[in-house]
Structure formats: structure tokens, C-alpha cells
Design an enzyme around this catalytic site. Structure first.
Site, PDB file in Angstrom:
ATOM      1  N   SER A  16       0.840  -1.200   0.000  1.00 40.01           N
ATOM      2  CA  SER A  16       0.000   0.000   0.000  1.00 40.01           C
ATOM      3  C   SER A  16       0.879   1.256   0.000  1.00 40.01           C
ATOM      4  O   SER A  16       2.036   1.246   0.435  1.00 40.01           O
ATOM      5  CB  SER A  16      -0.924   0.017   1.218  1.00 40.01           C
ATOM      6  OG  SER A  16      -0.199   0.365   2.390  1.00 40.01           O
ATOM      7  N   LYS A  86      -0.090   0.024  15.142  1.00 40.04           N
ATOM      8  CA  LYS A  86      -1.464  -0.325  15.522  1.00 40.04           C
ATOM      9  C   LYS A  86      -1.949  -1.604  14.831  1.00 40.04           C
ATOM     10  O   LYS A  86      -2.904  -2.226  15.278  1.00 40.04           O
ATOM     11  CB  LYS A  86      -2.421   0.835  15.246  1.00 40.04           C
ATOM     12  CG  LYS A  86      -2.684   1.144  13.791  1.00 40.04           C
ATOM     13  CD  LYS A  86      -3.604   2.359  13.650  1.00 40.04           C
ATOM     14  CE  LYS A  86      -3.866   2.721  12.210  1.00 40.04           C
ATOM     15  NZ  LYS A  86      -4.613   1.697  11.464  1.00 40.04           N
ATOM     16  N   ASP A  87      -1.302  -1.999  13.713  1.00 41.51           N
ATOM     17  CA  ASP A  87      -1.685  -3.218  13.003  1.00 41.51           C
ATOM     18  C   ASP A  87      -0.961  -4.459  13.515  1.00 41.51           C
ATOM     19  O   ASP A  87      -1.281  -5.571  13.097  1.00 41.51           O
ATOM     20  CB  ASP A  87      -1.382  -3.085  11.499  1.00 41.51           C
ATOM     21  CG  ASP A  87      -2.249  -2.045  10.813  1.00 41.51           C
ATOM     22  OD1 ASP A  87      -3.374  -1.802  11.296  1.00 41.51           O
ATOM     23  OD2 ASP A  87      -1.803  -1.471   9.794  1.00 41.51           O
ATOM     24  N   THR A 133     -16.281   4.768   8.648  1.00 37.94           N
ATOM     25  CA  THR A 133     -15.167   4.272   9.448  1.00 37.94           C
ATOM     26  C   THR A 133     -15.180   2.755   9.412  1.00 37.94           C
ATOM     27  O   THR A 133     -16.252   2.144   9.368  1.00 37.94           O
ATOM     28  CB  THR A 133     -15.218   4.755  10.914  1.00 37.94           C
ATOM     29  OG1 THR A 133     -14.141   4.146  11.642  1.00 37.94           O
ATOM     30  CG2 THR A 133     -16.529   4.388  11.593  1.00 37.94           C
ATOM     31  N   SER A 135     -13.414   1.174  11.803  1.00 41.58           N
ATOM     32  CA  SER A 135     -12.922   0.892  13.148  1.00 41.58           C
ATOM     33  C   SER A 135     -14.070   0.789  14.153  1.00 41.58           C
ATOM     34  O   SER A 135     -14.838   1.740  14.328  1.00 41.58           O
ATOM     35  CB  SER A 135     -11.964   2.008  13.581  1.00 41.58           C
ATOM     36  OG  SER A 135     -11.784   2.019  14.975  1.00 41.58           O
ATOM     37  N   LEU A 136     -14.175  -0.356  14.816  1.00 45.00           N
ATOM     38  CA  LEU A 136     -15.192  -0.509  15.857  1.00 45.00           C
ATOM     39  C   LEU A 136     -14.894   0.410  17.050  1.00 45.00           C
ATOM     40  O   LEU A 136     -15.810   0.850  17.746  1.00 45.00           O
ATOM     41  CB  LEU A 136     -15.263  -1.957  16.325  1.00 45.00           C
ATOM     42  CG  LEU A 136     -15.662  -3.002  15.268  1.00 45.00           C
ATOM     43  CD1 LEU A 136     -15.761  -4.389  15.904  1.00 45.00           C
ATOM     44  CD2 LEU A 136     -16.969  -2.637  14.594  1.00 45.00           C
ATOM     45  N   ARG A 137     -13.617   0.689  17.291  1.00 46.06           N
ATOM     46  CA  ARG A 137     -13.231   1.596  18.374  1.00 46.06           C
ATOM     47  C   ARG A 137     -13.793   2.994  18.123  1.00 46.06           C
ATOM     48  O   ARG A 137     -14.406   3.602  19.020  1.00 46.06           O
ATOM     49  CB  ARG A 137     -11.694   1.641  18.463  1.00 46.06           C
ATOM     50  CG  ARG A 137     -11.160   2.720  19.408  1.00 46.06           C
ATOM     51  CD  ARG A 137      -9.640   2.841  19.283  1.00 46.06           C
ATOM     52  NE  ARG A 137      -9.226   3.159  17.918  1.00 46.06           N
ATOM     53  CZ  ARG A 137      -9.233   4.382  17.397  1.00 46.06           C
ATOM     54  NH1 ARG A 137      -9.664   5.420  18.123  1.00 46.06           N
ATOM     55  NH2 ARG A 137      -8.826   4.591  16.155  1.00 46.06           N
ATOM     56  N   ARG A 138     -13.589   3.514  16.919  1.00 48.62           N
ATOM     57  CA  ARG A 138     -14.129   4.841  16.593  1.00 48.62           C
ATOM     58  C   ARG A 138     -15.646   4.825  16.607  1.00 48.62           C
ATOM     59  O   ARG A 138     -16.291   5.734  17.132  1.00 48.62           O
ATOM     60  CB  ARG A 138     -13.611   5.287  15.224  1.00 48.62           C
ATOM     61  CG  ARG A 138     -12.121   5.559  15.187  1.00 48.62           C
ATOM     62  CD  ARG A 138     -11.597   5.725  13.780  1.00 48.62           C
ATOM     63  NE  ARG A 138     -10.159   6.022  13.777  1.00 48.62           N
ATOM     64  CZ  ARG A 138      -9.342   5.704  12.790  1.00 48.62           C
ATOM     65  NH1 ARG A 138      -9.798   5.076  11.716  1.00 48.62           N
ATOM     66  NH2 ARG A 138      -8.053   6.003  12.864  1.00 48.62           N
ATOM     67  N   ARG A 155     -13.865   0.650   3.394  1.00 53.13           N
ATOM     68  CA  ARG A 155     -12.600  -0.084   3.255  1.00 53.13           C
ATOM     69  C   ARG A 155     -11.803   0.502   2.110  1.00 53.13           C
ATOM     70  O   ARG A 155     -12.278   1.350   1.371  1.00 53.13           O
ATOM     71  CB  ARG A 155     -12.875  -1.572   2.985  1.00 53.13           C
ATOM     72  CG  ARG A 155     -13.507  -2.347   4.139  1.00 53.13           C
ATOM     73  CD  ARG A 155     -12.583  -2.544   5.312  1.00 53.13           C
ATOM     74  NE  ARG A 155     -11.236  -2.980   4.925  1.00 53.13           N
ATOM     75  CZ  ARG A 155     -10.898  -4.226   4.607  1.00 53.13           C
ATOM     76  NH1 ARG A 155     -11.810  -5.177   4.633  1.00 53.13           N
ATOM     77  NH2 ARG A 155      -9.659  -4.537   4.280  1.00 53.13           N
ATOM     78  N   GLY A 156     -10.585  -0.013   1.934  1.00 60.23           N
ATOM     79  CA  GLY A 156      -9.718   0.472   0.871  1.00 60.23           C
ATOM     80  C   GLY A 156      -8.614   1.353   1.423  1.00 60.23           C
ATOM     81  O   GLY A 156      -8.620   1.743   2.600  1.00 60.23           O
ATOM     82  N   ASN A 157      -7.626   1.663   0.567  1.00 57.51           N
ATOM     83  CA  ASN A 157      -6.536   2.525   1.022  1.00 57.51           C
ATOM     84  C   ASN A 157      -7.034   3.965   1.168  1.00 57.51           C
ATOM     85  O   ASN A 157      -8.189   4.281   0.864  1.00 57.51           O
ATOM     86  CB  ASN A 157      -5.329   2.426   0.078  1.00 57.51           C
ATOM     87  CG  ASN A 157      -5.646   2.896  -1.332  1.00 57.51           C
ATOM     88  OD1 ASN A 157      -6.403   3.837  -1.537  1.00 57.51           O
ATOM     89  ND2 ASN A 157      -5.058   2.240  -2.325  1.00 57.51           N
ATOM     90  N   ARG A 161     -10.625   5.708  -0.040  1.00 60.16           N
ATOM     91  CA  ARG A 161     -11.613   6.219   0.923  1.00 60.16           C
ATOM     92  C   ARG A 161     -11.939   7.691   0.649  1.00 60.16           C
ATOM     93  O   ARG A 161     -13.099   8.102   0.680  1.00 60.16           O
ATOM     94  CB  ARG A 161     -11.094   6.049   2.357  1.00 60.16           C
ATOM     95  CG  ARG A 161     -10.928   4.610   2.768  1.00 60.16           C
ATOM     96  CD  ARG A 161     -10.494   4.496   4.215  1.00 60.16           C
ATOM     97  NE  ARG A 161     -10.033   3.145   4.522  1.00 60.16           N
ATOM     98  CZ  ARG A 161      -9.994   2.623   5.732  1.00 60.16           C
ATOM     99  NH1 ARG A 161     -10.381   3.339   6.766  1.00 60.16           N
ATOM    100  NH2 ARG A 161      -9.561   1.400   5.925  1.00 60.16           N
ATOM    101  N   CYS A 248      -6.826  -5.685  17.085  1.00 52.98           N
ATOM    102  CA  CYS A 248      -6.901  -4.371  16.430  1.00 52.98           C
ATOM    103  C   CYS A 248      -8.343  -3.946  16.186  1.00 52.98           C
ATOM    104  O   CYS A 248      -8.631  -2.769  16.036  1.00 52.98           O
ATOM    105  CB  CYS A 248      -6.173  -4.418  15.083  1.00 52.98           C
ATOM    106  SG  CYS A 248      -4.534  -5.119  15.140  1.00 52.98           S
TER     107      CYS A 248
END
Length: 320
Positions: A16, A86-87, A133, A135-138, A155-157, A161, A248
Site C-alpha cells: 500500500s 497499531k496493526d 469508518t 474501526s469498531l473503536r471509533r 474499506r480500501g486505502n 476512501r 486491532c
């Protein structure tokens, strides 16, 4: 007798754009520090790069963006791999370690808006605004604070997005400020979201360099890139996440700060609907960070964090 030249060092990276920018930065720094050595980049696609039509949480996150690179390291095909920290899972395969943590960029989440919402801040977005988003966190934190907004997986780079946002598929996106800054897209940041609203992901904004545990040559080379305050903060965060057995893709957020040798770690666990949000804080010596993560995890478990996480795992994780 003429000594043979030192072998080239092989750096593993995802393909990426952001991964390559990060990896080439590491390559450039090492080349500057060790001008007599050769550093080559080898790229490969990971499962997280290939599967783009399924929400991340549904795929599972054990090595989603790292496994292929780890296999190459263990096979001796590359010497180390550069990750967005983070990954990188908090439990690494046997034989591999986190060899280095680089200085952190701003770990905050950022609001990026469609042109028609440029007069708004997150707190003034009208009811029904569609925010993208993955992210479940966000998602959990924003649902907690702004239940009137709508959320849609994206999703996607980064370029993909942003193109979806500009085409009107979303009204706004929540992205990592660090990624936008590294790709010279800081001008797209409409608002940095304060920690009071959204605690960031464990390790967000830092690079983690993973390598073989029994490779003293590589470990010695990487020492030059280590940023101790960032490493201390991230080790506390990763211990917190590991003790909660979170990955993550769960609603676990953190914030860390160091002042006068004292590290303060704030952490949160939330339900997917944002109705239940647990948050607490611990402080202690920055030179012994991991016990702080364990202490904070124990405090949140005592408040019901494990029950919330068990419920989430049962809901979003794929069958074994």
C-alpha cells in the site's frame, strides 16, 4: 586478504502507498546512518490488503496485515518488516520480536468532511450525517457521544476512501491523522478529534519494526531508530490491550503522556452501540511501562470490561 562486503539488508513491506512511504522512510534513515550498507525493500500483499469487500472485524484480526511478512522473516527471506504499530498483534509468533518503535506522529483521530459540511465540526454535524469508518473503536465512541449520527463501513486505502467521500458516498470520514500527515495530505484534516471524545488505537501514529529475536546484527542496526518515550508509551498501551485479549478490531482505546518521568495511561472499553463505555486511568514510572498496562486492564475488568468484550467477540468474530 580483502574482506567481502556486508550482505544487503532486506526490508519487508506491504504494497500500500502508506506502507511504502513508511518503509522508505525507515530505509532512508538507515541508509543515512549506515552509508556503507545496502538496504533493499521487498513488498508483498497481506490478507488485509486483498479482502476489501468484508468488514475488518468480520475477517478476524490475527495478523491480518502482518502474517505474510512474518512468514517471510521466519523463512529468512527478509530481515525485518515495517508496520504501522497499531496493526501489529500484541502476541507475536515464536521467534519474532518487536525490535524497534520509532518516534510517534500525532496519534489522534481526524475528521475529514465532504465540501458541503466544511462549515461544521464533529459536534455540530446535523442528525443523519453519514460517517465512514472501518474501526469498531471509533464507531463505539462516536455512537456514545453522537447517537444522532449514522455510520457506514468503509474499506480500501486512503486514496480510495477519500475518493468515496468526495464522490458523495459519505458525508465525512474518521481517519488517523498520522496517515494523512505521512502521505502529505494534512490539508484534508478538518478537525483533530479530542481524546475526551475518541481515545486512539493502541500504537497509533508509531511505526513498529518486527524482526527475528535471534538476529543481533539487525537488532543492533535498529537501535538507532528507537525513540524511547514513544516506546515506553506504546509498551504500556500494548500490555493493556494484550491483557484484555483484544485485537486491532475491538472497541478499546488509549491515550498516553509522559511528564517528569511519570507515564499516565488512559484506557477505555465500549460496547458496539456506545451505550456502555468504561474509562479509567493509571500513572507510574515511565521506565517500567508494561505493569501500568496490566494495572489499567485489571481496573477495567473489575468494572465489567470482560463481559463487554465477550459479547462483542460473540457478535462480530467469524466462526472458527
Amino acid at each position: 586478504m580483502v574482506s567481502s562486503p556486508a550482505r544487503p539488508i532486506r526490508i519487508g513491506s506491504r504494497k500500500s502507498q502508506l506502507a511504502l512511504v513508511q518503509t522508505h522512510w525507515v530505509q532512508g534513515e538507515l541508509q543515512r546512518l549506515y552509508p556503507d550498507r545496502q538496504f533493499d525493500v521487498q513488498t508483498m500483499s497481506t490478507q488485509g490488503d486483498i479482502i476489501l469487500d468484508v468488514a475488518l472485524a468480520k475477517i478476524g484480526d490475527k495478523g491480518l496485515f502482518t502474517k505474510e511478512l512474518e512468514v517471510a522473516m521466519l523463512a529468512g527471506e527478509v530481515d525485518f518488516a515495517v508496520h504501522s504499530l497499531k496493526d501489529l498483534p500484541t502476541r507475536l509468533p515464536e521467534g519474532l520480536i518487536l525490535g524497534c518503535v520509532t518516534e510517534r506522529e500525532d496519534p489522534a483521530d481526524a475528521l475529514v468532511v465532504h465540501e458541503r459540511f466544511k462549515e461544521h465540526q464533529l459536534e455540530t454535524l446535523p442528525e443523519g450525517t453519514v460517517i465512514g469508518t472501518s474501526s469498531l473503536r471509533r464507531l463505539a465512541q462516536l455512537r456514545h457521544h453522537y447517537p444522532h449520527l449514522q455510520f457506514k463501513d468503509v474499506r480500501g486505502n486512503l486514496n480510495t476512501r477519500l475518493a468515496k467521500l468526495d464522490a458523495g458516498e459519505y458525508d465525512a470520514l474518521i481517519l488517523a491523522a498520522a496517515g494523512l500527515q505521512r502521505l502529505s495530505m494534512a490539508d484534508r484534516i478538518h478537525q483533530l478529534i479530542p481524546a475526551e471524545v475518541s481515545l486512539h488505537a493502541v500504537g497509533q501514529g508509531a511505526l513498529g519494526i518486527e524482526c527475528r529475536a535471534e538476529d543481533p546484527e539487525i537488532l543492533e542496526l535498529l537501535k538507532a531508530l528507537e525513540h524511547e518515550p514513544t516506546s515506553q508509551r506504546c509498551l504500556a498501551e500494548r500490555a493493556f490491550l494484550r491483557e484484555l485479549e483484544g485485537g486491532c478490531q475491538v472497541p478499546i482505546g488509549v491515550n498516553t503522556a509522559i511528564a517528569d518521568g511519570v507515564l499516565t495511561l488512559t484506557g477505555m472499553v465500549a460496547s458496539l452501540d456506545g451505550q456502555r463505555l468504561l474509562r479509567d486511568q493509571v500513572s507510574g514510572p515511565s521506565n517500567d511501562p508494561e505493569p501500568l498496562g496490566l494495572e489499567l486492564a485489571a481496573k477495567l475488568k473489575a468494572q465489567g470490561a470482560k463481559e463487554i468484550l465477550d459479547e462483542i467477540f460473540a457478535t462480530v468474530r467469524p466462526e472458527a
